[in-house]
Design a protein around this motif. Structure first.
Motif, short mmCIF file in Angstrom:
data_model
loop_
_atom_site.label_atom_id
_atom_site.label_comp_id
_atom_site.label_asym_id
_atom_site.label_seq_id
_atom_site.Cartn_x
_atom_site.Cartn_y
_atom_site.Cartn_z
N PRO A 1 -4.75 -3.57 10.40
CA PRO A 1 -3.35 -3.94 10.65
C PRO A 1 -2.39 -3.67 9.49
N GLU A 2 -2.90 -3.48 8.27
CA GLU A 2 -2.02 -3.17 7.14
C GLU A 2 -2.12 -1.71 6.70
N GLY A 3 -2.81 -0.88 7.50
CA GLY A 3 -2.86 0.55 7.20
C GLY A 3 -4.01 1.01 6.34
N ASN A 4 -4.95 0.13 6.01
CA ASN A 4 -6.13 0.54 5.23
C ASN A 4 -7.06 1.35 6.12
N GLU A 5 -7.37 2.57 5.69
CA GLU A 5 -8.17 3.47 6.50
C GLU A 5 -9.65 3.07 6.49
N PHE A 6 -10.30 3.30 7.62
CA PHE A 6 -11.75 3.15 7.75
C PHE A 6 -12.20 4.07 8.87
N LYS A 66 0.87 -1.18 0.00
CA LYS A 66 0.00 0.00 0.00
C LYS A 66 0.91 1.23 0.00
N THR A 67 0.62 2.20 -0.87
CA THR A 67 1.51 3.36 -0.97
C THR A 67 0.82 4.70 -0.74
N ALA A 68 -0.51 4.73 -0.69
CA ALA A 68 -1.20 6.01 -0.53
C ALA A 68 -2.51 5.79 0.21
#
Length: 146
Positions: free
Chosen positions: A132-137, A79-81
Motif C-alpha cells: 500500500p505504500e509502494g514498496n516493491e515485492f 519513499k522516493t525510489a
C-alpha cells in the motif's frame, strides 16, 4: 554457522503496512521480548527521540519461527525510489508451468484485495507488485526441492 537476518521496512503508516504484511506472509504480531509484558514497557528502557512511541512501529514474526522477523518503522521522509532490496513471496505447490502460474495469479489477486497493486507481470514466471505504500515485492512459485 550462518548469521540470521531480520528485515526492516520504513513507512509512513506502520499499522497499515503491518496489516498488509500479516495478510501477505501469514505473520503475526511478535510479542515483546521477555521479561517485558508490552512493547511500551520494552521501549521505555531506550532513550527514544522525543515523541516516538510503540505506535510508530510494528514487529511481526512467522508463527512457525522459520521466516525472518519483520520490523515496520514509521519514518518522516517519503519513499522516493525503487527498493534496492525487495521481498519475494513464494507460493507453494508443484505442477506444470500452467498450474504454478495459476497459483501466482491467485496470490497476486488476493494481495490486491488486501491493498497491494500489480506493477508488472512476467507471464508464467513472476508478478512484480507494490504494498500500500509502494514498496516493491514479487510473487513467484517456490523453487522445487531437491
Amino acid at each position: 554457522m550462518a548469521a540470521g537476518i531480520d528485515l526492516t521496512l520504513d513507512c509512513a503508516d506502520a499499522e497499515l503496512l503491518a496489516e498488509f504484511w500479516k495478510t501477505a506472509l501469514g505473520y503475526v504480531d511478535e510479542p515483546p521480548p521477555a521479561p517485558y509484558r508490552t512493547r511500551e514497557e520494552w521501549l521505555a528502557q531506550f532513550d527514544l527521540p522525543g515523541g516516538e512511541s510503540a505506535d510508530d512501529a510494528a514487529w511481526l514474526c512467522d508463527p512457525d519461527g522459520v521466516g525472518p522477523r519483520l520490523s515496520i518503522l514509521t519514518v518522516p521522509e517519503p519513499k522516493t525510489a525503487k527498493n534496492r532490496l525487495h521481498i519475494d513471496i513464494r507460493v507453494p505447490g508443484h505442477g506444470g508451468v500452467g498450474e504454478r502460474w495459476a497459483r501466482i495469479r491467485a496470490e497476486s489477486e488476493r494481495l490486491v484485495a488486501a491493498g497491494g497493486s500489480v506493477l508488472e507481470e512476467f507471464e508464467g514466471h513472476h508478478i512484480v507488485m507494490a504494498d500500500p505504500e509502494g514498496n516493491e515485492f514479487c510473487v513467484a512459485a517456490a523453487p522445487a526441492r531437491r
